[in-house]
Structures are given as C-alpha cells and as structure tokens.
Design a protein around this motif. Sequence first.
Motif, short mmCIF file in Angstrom:
data_model
loop_
_atom_site.label_atom_id
_atom_site.label_comp_id
_atom_site.label_asym_id
_atom_site.label_seq_id
_atom_site.Cartn_x
_atom_site.Cartn_y
_atom_site.Cartn_z
N MET A 145 17.51 -3.07 -6.96
CA MET A 145 16.07 -3.09 -7.25
C MET A 145 15.32 -3.48 -5.97
O MET A 145 15.74 -4.40 -5.26
CB MET A 145 15.75 -4.13 -8.33
CG MET A 145 16.05 -3.67 -9.73
SD MET A 145 14.81 -2.50 -10.35
CE MET A 145 15.88 -1.13 -10.71
N LEU A 164 10.42 -7.15 -8.86
CA LEU A 164 11.60 -6.44 -9.38
C LEU A 164 12.90 -7.15 -9.01
O LEU A 164 13.80 -7.29 -9.84
CB LEU A 164 11.62 -5.01 -8.86
CG LEU A 164 10.53 -4.10 -9.42
CD1 LEU A 164 10.46 -2.80 -8.64
CD2 LEU A 164 10.80 -3.80 -10.89
N CYS A 168 13.78 -9.12 -12.36
CA CYS A 168 14.64 -8.16 -13.08
C CYS A 168 16.05 -8.18 -12.49
O CYS A 168 17.03 -8.18 -13.22
CB CYS A 168 14.07 -6.76 -13.00
SG CYS A 168 12.38 -6.63 -13.62
N GLN A 210 11.48 -2.05 -14.92
CA GLN A 210 12.74 -1.49 -14.43
C GLN A 210 12.76 0.03 -14.60
O GLN A 210 13.20 0.77 -13.72
CB GLN A 210 13.91 -2.12 -15.18
CG GLN A 210 13.90 -3.63 -15.02
CD GLN A 210 14.88 -4.33 -15.94
OE1 GLN A 210 15.98 -3.88 -16.16
NE2 GLN A 210 14.48 -5.47 -16.46
#
Length: 300
Positions: A145, A164, A168, A210
């Motif tokens: 990511m 991100l 994530c 995502q």
Amino acid sequence: MTGRFAPSPTGRMHLGNVYAALLSWLFAKSQGSAWLLRIEDLDPERSSEHYADQILRDLEWLGLTWDGDVLYQSRRKAIYEYYYDRLTRLELVYPCFCTRADIMATQAPHQTDNRIVYAGTCRALTPADVASMMTRRKPAWRMIMPDRQSTYTDLIYGEQRANLRQQCGDIIIRRADGAFAYQLAVTIDDALCGIQQVVRGRDLLLSAHQQMAIATTLGLPTQHYAHLPLLINEHGQRLSKRDESLHLGVLKEHYTPQQIIGMIAYKSHITPYMTPMTAQEVLNIFDYRNLEPKDIVISA
Ligand code: GLU
C-alpha cells in the motif's frame, strides 16, 4: 448510479443482510438505475451453493428483483488472475509467511475496532530468505500500500480519511491456498460491472480506501460510497449469522415480507411509523437524506 448487492453465501440471510439488500436496492431504484446481484463465493471452504440459491429465493420473496444475470465470483478466477499478474509485474506484490500469531506479536490491535494493521514485516525479505521459507510453508500474497493519505466523501458518514500504509497496511490479495482475497475481487468486479455506487455496512468504511487504492493502481474506475449503520442487538453487538432468531428461515415463519420491510423502513427513519409495506411502496417515499449515521438497535 448502478448499484449492487454482494452477499457471501456462508449462511442464511439474516435481518442485517436484508437491511443492506433493501437499502442498496432503494438507492439504485430511486435513481432509476440497475441493481446487480453478485454472489461472493470466493472462499470455497465457507461458501455453499445451497446458501447462494437460498439468497436468490429470499430476495425474490422480499420482492427485491435484480437486473441482469447473477454474477458468481467463483467463476471469475481467470479475470482476477489477470489483474493479479498486473500487480505482480508492477512489483507491488510480495509473499508473506507471517502467521496470525506472528502478526499479533508485532502489532497492538487498533484501539477503536480491534483491527490489526500488518506492519509489512515480510516486505523486507531478501530473495534468499523467500526461497528458503518457501520450502517450509506456502505464503499468502500481499499488495504494497502506498504511504499516502486517501480521502472520499461517504453519502451517510461524510468525509473519510486514512493513511493507506499506517491505517490499512499491506493487504492480502491472494491467500496461501491460492484463493483470491475479497479486496482484490470486489475492486475488479465493481469496476468491470460498471458499478457506480456501493451501498453496504459501515464496517467496510476502511475497505473503501483499500479498494480505491487497488483500482487506482490498476487504472480501473472507482465508485461513490454510501455506508450503512449496522443493526445491533441490545448489547451493542452487530447482528450476525449467529443470531439464529433473526435469520430469514425463522423470520419467514412469523412475518410477511411487508412486515419485515416495513419494520426496516421505520427503524432506519424512512417512514415515521411502523406499518407493513412492499419494497416498491418504500421506494415511493425513500429519501436517503433521512438516514442517520447511527447504529440501529433491534431486539430479538
Ligand atoms: N460480501 C461482503 C459481505 O457479505 C460484502 C462486500 C461488499 O459489499 O463490498 O459482507
């Protein structure tokens, strides 16, 4: 604003699934758009054809008709493979040998929702490390990511922001058993099916970042989002397939589709009082601006 409902056939539909189905249908139909049905049966161990067929029959019983053919993710592996290869060629995919216990040992669960963000441990493995670990176990495959901020405006929950990499983390796009993971398949399917608006539970607010990141990397279109509050029980727990009394098999014995739809319409502030209604009747008065970003308590 083509919409969709994308249930996983891992059990009988429960009230929470009916709510997501009805609301996504209302969003699409109130804009004069198509509503597509996609069966998310990627996980061969948890999905069954029996439950998939039952979902179709339950939606018909509720009067929620979908447009076009039903899409089954289990039949689309070649398409996922193609995009997975593209990510691999971009050098954004790496093997991850961490077990769940390894990950738990390196990362503290997120304070608000117990989520664990993968710290990227296996990203640093050398080709020699990978070769030697491959002899011992099959890895899962993660996508790197980017370390950047992602934002979108949710129609119900407003402005959403996440870094991100930090919030994530690198996500699994293919499991060790070879199955493609949810995030990859959903992104590809929503883009290729021309979905413009995704309506689903707020537990997936972070997944949208995502999915947008995967789509952007692959040059695929992204969607608008409307995440829905969750249906919870009086203890504040999300209704799930475990709440036997609220699964459709049981509900069907006691209530008509109109009673169930009327109850959902009332609980989600679409109607001011509880009265049996068809989906079409709810559609005539539906205004998404009446929805509130607040979980809905349902007592069994
Ligand atoms: N298949 C997922 C579920 O049943 C929904 C995924 C989505 O709507 O993006 O929870």
